[in-house]
Design an enzyme around this catalytic site. Sequence first.
Site, PDB file in Angstrom:
ATOM      1  NE  ARG A  31      -3.468   2.548   3.114  1.00 11.31           N
ATOM      2  CZ  ARG A  31      -3.200   3.111   4.130  1.00 11.31           C
ATOM      3  NH1 ARG A  31      -2.037   2.771   4.918  1.00 11.31           N
ATOM      4  NH2 ARG A  31      -3.620   4.293   4.099  1.00 11.31           N
ATOM      5  NE  ARG A  50      -5.255  15.686   7.741  1.00 13.59           N
ATOM      6  CZ  ARG A  50      -5.111  14.508   8.467  1.00 13.59           C
ATOM      7  NH1 ARG A  50      -4.984  14.547   9.804  1.00 13.59           N
ATOM      8  NH2 ARG A  50      -4.876  13.411   7.915  1.00 13.59           N
ATOM      9  CB  THR A  66      -8.143   1.352  10.903  1.00 14.93           C
ATOM     10  OG1 THR A  66      -8.532   1.611   9.697  1.00 14.93           O
ATOM     11  CG2 THR A  66      -7.796   2.463  12.166  1.00 14.93           C
ATOM     12  CE  LYS A  68      -9.161   4.437   3.220  1.00 13.45           C
ATOM     13  NZ  LYS A  68      -7.824   5.388   3.162  1.00 13.45           N
TER      14      LYS A  68
END
Length: 480
Positions: free
Chosen positions: A36, A77, A281, A223
């Site tokens: 990845r 963010r 994760t 995802k």
Amino acid sequence: MPMRLRRTKIVATLGPATAGEGPLRELVRNGMDVARLNFSHGDASEHVRTAARVRKVAAEEGRTVGVLADLQGSKIRIGAFRSGPVDLAPGARFVIDPELPLHAGTDKRVGINYPGLAADVDKGAILLLDDGKCILEVAEVRGNTVHCTVVNGGVLTGGKGVNLLSGGLSVGALTEKDREDMKVVAGMGADFIALSFVRNAADVEECREIMAGYGWHGSVIAKIERAEALEHAETIIRLSDGIMIARGDLGVEISDAKLPAVQKSLIKRARTLNRVVVTATQMMESMIENPVPTRAEVFDVANAVLDGTDAVMLSAETAVGKHPAEAVEAMGTICREAEKQDVATRSRHRIDTRFEHVDETIAMAAMYAANQTDTAAIGAFTESGSTVLWMSRISSGIPIFALSKHEATRRRVSLYRGVYPVDFNPDSVCASQQHKAAAEKLVALGAARIGDLVITTSGDIAGERGGTNSLRVCRIENSN
């Protein structure tokens, strides 16, 4: 007895800890199936060099390793604080202001990279910062600024992620950076592209359309990390080649307590729809620092395997961790142990449904026959990988060898549970000899011995996509 190979695939994230050829070679030797490349970090040119390095090392080690490019996506963010981290006290007022420069935050106000936040929230909405460690309740919205009350405070550093409890942020899945990175992904010929922060099927369609425009026809992995994605999970899965259960942001938005049931449901639905699924994760997060996983992490990986996931993923463990090769090795050991359980080797998948294609029928028949006999291995000629994908949806302990002359196909199937890519050109034998050639290849690979039962599948016309139309069950005989 069938040969014991690890069926569940391992996706390992590359980063500073595995940047050199030496550490990368260790990952390959220890069982990394897919590398990845995280486009949230590093620059595009370095990712191109890394992809080339992966393929070089894999070829030298006699392995097929896929490359997965993971787009950064529209991660929301907060900005930075001009005097360093701030300490937010419960009950204090704190303002999120998109008009404030991203480097000028204080303990009273901070900037954000998403100017549309005010339009997405109302009074009483709960904002979760830094994976939910800091909790803010919206007190009021004034123009573009969001005025909050600190519910759960503590030390907050700049650049942390922002989630809305239960989802509902309207920001799109693709950013301008993603669109530029997609050109790079197509150019490097990545085998998979992971689309971050998918909201609905339209996001998947847009990604596929853009990549097709660049002449790229690899696999799109959606995802699942937004709450609203769960509302559209069925169509997202159908329009993707696979999904990744990204449990970080998803857990923040729906609560961690709901994750196990959601994970099981998503894995089951993806397999039912003949799509691949990656579980990701914090699977072995303690191994960023420690040489062995915790028992809780062992259970987490094993449960994902028992649920039927195609692959389990390592993130920071191999990207920046102190023990990347050991993490891959440990994960492989856990997978192999879990795969010994009956639930991982028996299946009634689609036993009562009709099949739409001849090649699909052959694939299903091969697996049902294999699971009811002492078959040692399956050898399947495949052009696109479809035949072995269908086979891999059936839980089994029998190895499936994908015999293909196409390197892209061999790398694609590197993510399929229980499927092992083999370089084999069916054009080298006539159609009438394909089954015999496949059986001989299984013997050469060590997957079968004299006296073993094997199953082989092929098509009448070598090289024809979707042409698999014959199955043979035979016992290996001594050729002398």
